[in-house]
Design an enzyme around this catalytic site. Sequence first.
Site, PDB file in Angstrom:
ATOM      1  N   ARG A 295       3.807   5.131   2.575  1.00  0.00           N
ATOM      2  CA  ARG A 295       4.265   3.789   2.913  1.00  0.00           C
ATOM      3  C   ARG A 295       4.692   3.101   1.612  1.00  0.00           C
ATOM      4  NH1 ARG A 295      -0.408   0.505   4.026  1.00  0.00           N
ATOM      5  NH2 ARG A 295       0.078  -0.537   2.072  1.00  0.00           N
ATOM      6  N   HIS A 299       1.675  -2.946   4.170  1.00  0.00           N
ATOM      7  CA  HIS A 299       1.299  -2.567   5.531  1.00  0.00           C
ATOM      8  C   HIS A 299       2.055  -3.438   6.530  1.00  0.00           C
ATOM      9  CE1 HIS A 299      -1.145  -1.357   8.934  1.00  0.00           C
ATOM     10  NE2 HIS A 299      -1.406  -2.629   9.179  1.00  0.00           N
ATOM     11  N   TYR A 308      -4.447  -3.133  -4.266  1.00  0.00           N
ATOM     12  CA  TYR A 308      -5.290  -1.953  -4.040  1.00  0.00           C
ATOM     13  C   TYR A 308      -4.654  -0.627  -4.445  1.00  0.00           C
ATOM     14  CZ  TYR A 308      -2.577  -2.041   0.353  1.00  0.00           C
ATOM     15  OH  TYR A 308      -1.568  -2.091   1.286  1.00  0.00           O
TER      16      TYR A 308
END
Length: 402
Positions: A295, A299, A308
């Site tokens: 990805r 998100h 993160y």
Amino acid sequence: MTVESSAARKPRRTAAGKAGTTGSKTGATGTKRTTRSTAKKSTDPDLVQLLTPEGERVANAEYDAYVAGITPEELRGLYRDMVLTRRFDAEATALQRQGELGLWASLLGQEAAQIGSGRATRPDDYVFPTYREHGVAWCRGVDPTNLLGMFRGVNNGGWDPNSNNFHLYTIVIGSQALHATGYAMGVAKDGADSAVIAYFGDGASSQGDVAESFTFSAVYNAPVVFFCQNNQWAISEPTEKQTRVPLYQRAQGYGFPGVRVDGNDVLACLAVTKRALERARNGEGPTLVEAYTYRMGAHTTSDDPTRYRGDEERQAWEAKDPILRLHRYLEATNHADEGFFAELEAESEALGKRVREAVRAMPDPDRFALFENVYADGHALVDEERAQFAAYQASFADEGGH
């Protein structure tokens, strides 16, 4: 494009096949999330790959036959699909940033997994997506502007699932796997030779609904393909927090095959999905496909991936870009020229303009539409709730009725 509905299927063969597994076994590869390496480790399982990141075609005795007849025109078509899907996705992201959409889930980096698998389906197959399968929707003939109504808040879906055998987007994580399994069990009872495919992510693989769907599909030999797009991150949780074995190996415990494919290789995704759907149509039961991809963006537009994961991880995956590798292959094989790429660029910009105009022109929804299609027939409770809502709305009107 309107495709054949599930009611018009051909008789389905019922010969049972033996379940097996594909790929080598491996142990866990847990690492810290801030220092995760994207380079292939010696303990990683082999990927099914037909096109390298450099755009070189590699042979695969098991899967070459499934793309052996692909023409230069079809290759250009796959490239066009990915480019236009990415352009639409970028426009939707921009529209959300401008306040035109409430939320958007980008597919950036996952175009090959979606286009390859989507183009492997037949019109009479049925697709159960999550909320990120914009490329699969494109392959099924759903107008991309129809995908945006729910994210703008003007409808609860935007298209008739039976028109394209493409179910509405599913927001509840993992529940569509059960829907697909039940539908596939019905297909088998109907004696049809069509197949069902369910999409979900690596994070959804931890949901109980997915585990239950694996059990039912295996026991009832349902003609379903579980297509897991392992994009490495379930929001901020890395894959190693979801599983201690590669996801495709989970199929072994349920008694059906699992295979891991290079999710950034559109040819490999096409071939692997074709084979899995073929098994389903032949009465050989379910298959779990793990498309190993990444990805590239957030998100959703409410997420900040820089909190993160590090830039070096994204940079490593940018080198494996699915569109770039097919572009290199088309150039190396002289299957596309500069005129093709220039024409596609113009088409891409026209698509972006059409999407912008369509979103801004969407009418406000009928406030009472949410009470429709709840039940097939009328229902006293819904009627009561509709009346209460009407009274509530009327309470805002002034004495002049405005």
